[in-house]
Write a protein that holds these residues in place. Structure first.
Motif, mmCIF file in Angstrom:
data_model
loop_
_atom_site.group_PDB
_atom_site.id
_atom_site.type_symbol
_atom_site.label_atom_id
_atom_site.label_comp_id
_atom_site.label_asym_id
_atom_site.label_seq_id
_atom_site.Cartn_x
_atom_site.Cartn_y
_atom_site.Cartn_z
ATOM 1 N N TRP A 221 1.119 -1.138 -0.216
ATOM 2 C CA TRP A 221 0.037 -0.013 0.199
ATOM 3 C C TRP A 221 0.914 1.245 0.009
ATOM 4 O O TRP A 221 0.562 2.174 -0.701
ATOM 5 C CB TRP A 221 -1.087 -0.064 1.432
ATOM 6 C CG TRP A 221 -1.800 1.105 1.533
ATOM 7 C CD1 TRP A 221 -1.719 2.152 2.520
ATOM 8 C CD2 TRP A 221 -2.792 1.438 0.299
ATOM 9 N NE1 TRP A 221 -2.770 2.945 2.027
ATOM 10 C CE2 TRP A 221 -3.399 2.717 0.805
ATOM 11 C CE3 TRP A 221 -3.222 0.861 -0.858
ATOM 12 C CZ2 TRP A 221 -4.509 3.297 0.383
ATOM 13 C CZ3 TRP A 221 -4.332 1.612 -1.363
ATOM 14 C CH2 TRP A 221 -4.897 2.842 -0.728
ATOM 15 N N LYS A 291 -1.516 8.177 2.973
ATOM 16 C CA LYS A 291 -1.881 6.607 2.725
ATOM 17 C C LYS A 291 -2.458 6.172 4.082
ATOM 18 O O LYS A 291 -3.524 5.410 4.023
ATOM 19 C CB LYS A 291 -0.622 5.892 2.597
ATOM 20 C CG LYS A 291 -0.066 5.905 1.145
ATOM 21 C CD LYS A 291 -1.040 5.492 0.041
ATOM 22 C CE LYS A 291 -0.407 4.856 -0.999
ATOM 23 N NZ LYS A 291 -1.290 4.122 -2.125
ATOM 24 N N ALA A 298 -7.053 0.536 1.522
ATOM 25 C CA ALA A 298 -5.921 -0.394 1.179
ATOM 26 C C ALA A 298 -6.725 -1.811 1.677
ATOM 27 O O ALA A 298 -6.068 -2.852 0.666
ATOM 28 C CB ALA A 298 -4.942 -0.244 2.599
#
Length: 494
Positions: A221, A291, A298
């Motif tokens: 990810w 992220k 993810a």
């Protein structure tokens, strides 16, 4: 026909599914690996503790790096790991044996660990530190290193997970009680310690099962490709106006001025991005923070990737194996020469792909496969029942060949699988196999070229004609394009 864990251990695949484990192939590695971010982002406390344990080990390595000189012996003890091949995942080119983490990785990681994790335990931009951060700097640490490192650092969990399944679902003659080396780290003794487990056992080795919800395909990810693609957004996310302006100006200065009529190449942009990151390393943390905010995405993306792998390498392979059994003699070819067996099997495979809906094998989520490495794994999974020694990508001195089919030193045939869209196909046809022949001491070779539409076919035919290779029995074209249904064909013909 035994290909998968459930086949070899006579277990209903639904039992594995219910346990949450992936039904691995025991013929060849599948292109999956553990993503440490899925441990961090999980709602399961057990997974979060695993992520914490990874950071604890990094903290230990960092403290040692700060306090003392890390010699070769300590790098070997603390950084060097064999690949955990027993999980049957990863990037290995033959069976399930990869290269693991050697001294090159150990030196690169140990020399940079203080700078990489300078804010470990006192993060201000991100929620947590992440092992994958090491891949975002050009220090010689790649995604395969992170995969191997993560698997080794959570090895005890995987062993316990597999043992629990084995004790509940397997017979005594399917398991062995084994002492496994380097299972957990003793922080007082500062060394990796062994532990004993009861595990599935076959082919002279134990097997490890892995939960599906910590697996992904292709990229972690947190990865370099996304960092480059999101670089503008990362820069714009910097809250300090002055710093944001400095970063953008520095990046623009690092970009070479393009010649009239063209834009900067991807290589030039990439080099400018990495130069900017070296100057302003906090950019990495802003990227990681973004992220972290998208953590739920993810999980869903990785879930879809794992299902696509299951579809391509399990469901589709099972279907074509069934077709090969029903429609051809693919698995009943007598022990003849390696060349004849290889040629006959490829002809059978061509027949099933072109005439018996076998083409569906080469479509993932409705799209044709893009990577020759996936094509080669699929082929390997269908070619398991043979008296011949079948090695995938053996490297005998001048680069890997897709397969070397052999029966003794004097009977060997080289097989290469290529996609028609390969940009180096002409070069490969003209030169590569001749080089491989000399290195492998054989004069027998077969080229299999898979195409998906008329445009690709014309390209291949032109290359073959340009090289005067038309009519050669050892160059086989396979049409993997979508086939119209029988009703559509009748309507068209009428």
């Amino acid at each position: 026909m035994n290909i998968y864990f459930s086949d070899f251990f006579n277990i209903d695949p639904g039992v594995l599914e219910g346990y949450g484990a992936f039904n691995i192939s025991l013929i060849n590695d599948l292109p999956l690996f553990i993503d440490p971010f899925l441990l961090f982002g999980s709602e399961k406390e057990e997974y979060q503790k695993l992520h914490d344990s990874i950071l604890k080990y990094i903290a230990f390595l960092k403290s040692k790096s700060e306090a003392e000189n890390i010699n070769k012996a300590k790098i070997k003890s603390w950084y060097k790991f064999s690949e955990v091949k027993q999980n049957w995942f990863g990037y290995s080119k033959v069976g399930n044996s990869g290269s693991g983490l050697g001294m090159k990785f150990g030196k690169a990681f140990s020399q940079n660990i203080e700078a990489l994790f300078d804010d470990l335990g006192k993060e201000t931009i991100t929620e947590s530190s992440h092992l994958e951060k090491a891949t975002l700097f050009e220090i010689g640490v790649g995604k395969d290193n992170i995969s191997d490192f993560t698997t080794n650092l959570i090895k005890e969990f995987l062993l316990e997970y597999t043992q629990n399944f084995a004790l509940a679902n397997l017979n005594d003659n399917q398991t062995e009680k084994l002492k496994i080396e380097r299972v957990y780290f003793d922080y007082q003794l500062e060394r990796w310690m062994p532990k004993t487990f009861t595990l599935p056992f076959i082919f002279g080795d134990y097997i490890l099962l892995t939960p599906k919800d910590i697996l992904t395909k292709d990229e972690n990810w947190i990865n370099n490709h996304d960092l480059k693609g999101d670089f503008s957004r990362v820069c714009n996310s910097i809250p300090n106006d002055q710093l944001r302006s400095e970063v953008v100006n520095y990046f623009k200065k690092e970009l070479p001025k393009p010649k009239k009529g063209r834009t900067n190449t991807s290589k030039e942009v990439s080099e400018a991005i990495h130069a900017t990151i070296r100057k302003y390393p906090d950019l990495i943390d802003y990227y990681i923070a973004h992220k972290e905010e998208q953590g739920e995405m993810a999980k869903s993306i990785s879930e879809k990737k794992v299902e696509l792998v299951k579809s391509a390498f399990i469901d589709n392979v099972k279907e074509i194996v069934s077709l090969l059994q029903e429609e051809t003699n693919f698995y009943e070819i007598p022990p003849i020469s390696s060349y004849d067996e290889a040629l006959n099997r490829i002809k059978y495979l061509k027949h099933v792909i072109e005439n018996n809906d076998g083409y569906k094998l080469f479509y993932i989520d409705g799209k044709p496969i893009k990577r020759e490495s996936d094509l080669q794994v699929i082929y390997r999974l269908t070619w398991f029942a043979s008296d011949f020694d079948v090695n995938r990508e053996p490297n005998n001195g001048r680069g890997p060949v897709d397969y070397a089919i052999s029966k003794g030193a004097g009977d060997k045939t080289l097989i290469e699988f290529k996609l028609a869209k390969n940009t180096k196909l002409k070069q490969n046809l003209a030169k590569q196999v001749e080089v491989y022949k000399k290195a492998n001491a054989t004069n027998k070779s077969i080229k299999v070229i898979l195409y998906f539409d008329g445009k690709e076919l014309k390209r291949v035919q032109k290359i073959i004609n340009d090289l005067s290779l038309g009519g050669k029995e050892n160059i086989i074209l396979i049409d993997a394009g979508r086939k119209p249904s029988a009703s559509n064909v009748t309507l068209f013909e009428n």
